[in-house]
Scaffold this active site. Sequence first.
Site, PDB file in Angstrom:
ATOM      1  N   ASP A  42      11.543  -0.638  -7.053  1.00 14.57           N
ATOM      2  CA  ASP A  42      12.661  -1.293  -6.370  1.00 14.57           C
ATOM      3  C   ASP A  42      13.911  -1.259  -7.254  1.00 14.57           C
ATOM      4  O   ASP A  42      15.026  -1.047  -6.772  1.00 14.57           O
ATOM      5  CB  ASP A  42      12.296  -2.742  -6.026  1.00 14.57           C
ATOM      6  N   ILE A  89      -0.299   8.958  -6.440  1.00 13.93           N
ATOM      7  CA  ILE A  89       0.471   8.366  -7.543  1.00 13.93           C
ATOM      8  C   ILE A  89      -0.227   8.658  -8.869  1.00 13.93           C
ATOM      9  O   ILE A  89       0.414   8.991  -9.864  1.00 13.93           O
ATOM     10  CB  ILE A  89       0.618   6.837  -7.366  1.00 13.93           C
ATOM     11  N   GLY A  90      -1.552   8.564  -8.868  1.00 16.02           N
ATOM     12  CA  GLY A  90      -2.326   8.672 -10.102  1.00 16.02           C
ATOM     13  C   GLY A  90      -2.131   9.976 -10.847  1.00 16.02           C
ATOM     14  O   GLY A  90      -2.039   9.981 -12.085  1.00 16.02           O
ATOM     15  N   ASN A 109      -0.777  -1.521  -3.391  1.00 16.11           N
ATOM     16  CA  ASN A 109      -0.138  -2.364  -2.388  1.00 16.11           C
ATOM     17  C   ASN A 109      -1.155  -3.057  -1.486  1.00 16.11           C
ATOM     18  O   ASN A 109      -2.253  -2.549  -1.314  1.00 16.11           O
ATOM     19  CB  ASN A 109       0.816  -1.518  -1.541  1.00 16.11           C
ATOM     20  N   HIS A 156       7.598  -7.325  -3.526  1.00 13.94           N
ATOM     21  CA  HIS A 156       7.595  -5.856  -3.466  1.00 13.94           C
ATOM     22  C   HIS A 156       7.266  -5.371  -2.062  1.00 13.94           C
ATOM     23  O   HIS A 156       6.419  -4.519  -1.867  1.00 13.94           O
ATOM     24  CB  HIS A 156       6.593  -5.306  -4.489  1.00 13.94           C
ATOM     25  N   ASP A 170     -11.486   7.630 -11.418  1.00 10.87           N
ATOM     26  CA  ASP A 170     -11.359   7.615  -9.959  1.00 10.87           C
ATOM     27  C   ASP A 170     -12.735   7.786  -9.341  1.00 10.87           C
ATOM     28  O   ASP A 170     -13.695   8.140 -10.035  1.00 10.87           O
ATOM     29  CB  ASP A 170     -10.403   8.719  -9.459  1.00 10.87           C
TER      30      ASP A 170
END
Length: 354
Positions: free
Chosen positions: A191, A54-55, A160, A218, A75
């Site tokens: 979403d 995602i990053g 998550n 979520h 990171d």
Amino acid sequence: MDPNQRIARISAHLNPPNLDNQIADGSGLNRVACRAKGGSPGFKVAILGAAGGIGQPLAMLMKMNPLVSVLHLYDVANAPGVTADISHMDTSAVVRGFLGQPQLEEALTGMDLVIIPAGVPRKPGMTRDDLFNINAGIVRTLSEAIAKCCPKAVVNIISNPVNSTVPIAAEVFKKAGTFDPKKLMGVTMLDVVRANTFVAEVMGLDPREVDVPVVGGHAGVTILPLLSQVKPPCSFTQKEIEYLTDRIQNGGTEVVEAKAGAGSATLSMAYAAVEFADACLRGLRGDANIVECAYVASHVTELPFFASKVRLGRCGIDEVYGLGPLNEYERMGLEKAKKELSGSIEKGVTFAKK
């Protein structure tokens, strides 16, 4: 500017010295002054987990955002490479890379917005809760650094399970004495993006013209699309409501299975995260009527955290909106969502207090 000064500017972007240090050639350029010529004043944004699935696309899209003046990419691995790559894009935001725990605090100092996609992704057969033990620890560590280095920053959490990681961050901030419920947001925008797309497909509309409020949380049944409140107003059969609700709730699983072990929803997540981050920045700038759904500290239900529409402003969240009128199907869904969400919140709080 002589060649040595130009080289000093470029190297400062890619390999930033300590905040207090000046560049070694004596040119008097400090890190804060290393700005692309003509770069407009904007906001300082950090992405924690910038080299991940995602990053990376998130970092690229944020580099394209004209509201961003400084972009810090942190990171634990591969940050220098991603930084070098993205820094070549000819947009005004200055990009700086930070590698590993020793550089975390430097990455966060002075930031206006911190976006956290750090952690491991879902794999086939994994639930979001399977990710908990790894990602919970990561979010706790990053939140401790935020509390120390940029306690007034708006924080967008993507890691998550969001239903648990946002309560973890809140507990860390409370312990540090920096918790501001207006500044902490779980990103549930994907979403909404999925709901808009899937409803548009069923109704034959342009997704950009569709707005579906998605409330709750979520993950799975905690994701509650309010199809009775879709704009423009749409009439669905019961079969369509059940199909759309199920597909919106399981959109992440759809992508995980389609990628067959090669990852999870990274590109659409990055797109949704940038849409939400842009809304936060426009709010910070003072734009009026910026309303999006997010998972936040809430009094909308009896639960301490809940996703609903919020109005964003100069202080983060200006207002948390109620649910509005629900039909019977949505009321039943809400009860299911709250039951599941309650356990996830408690799990996060318990972890943070250990």
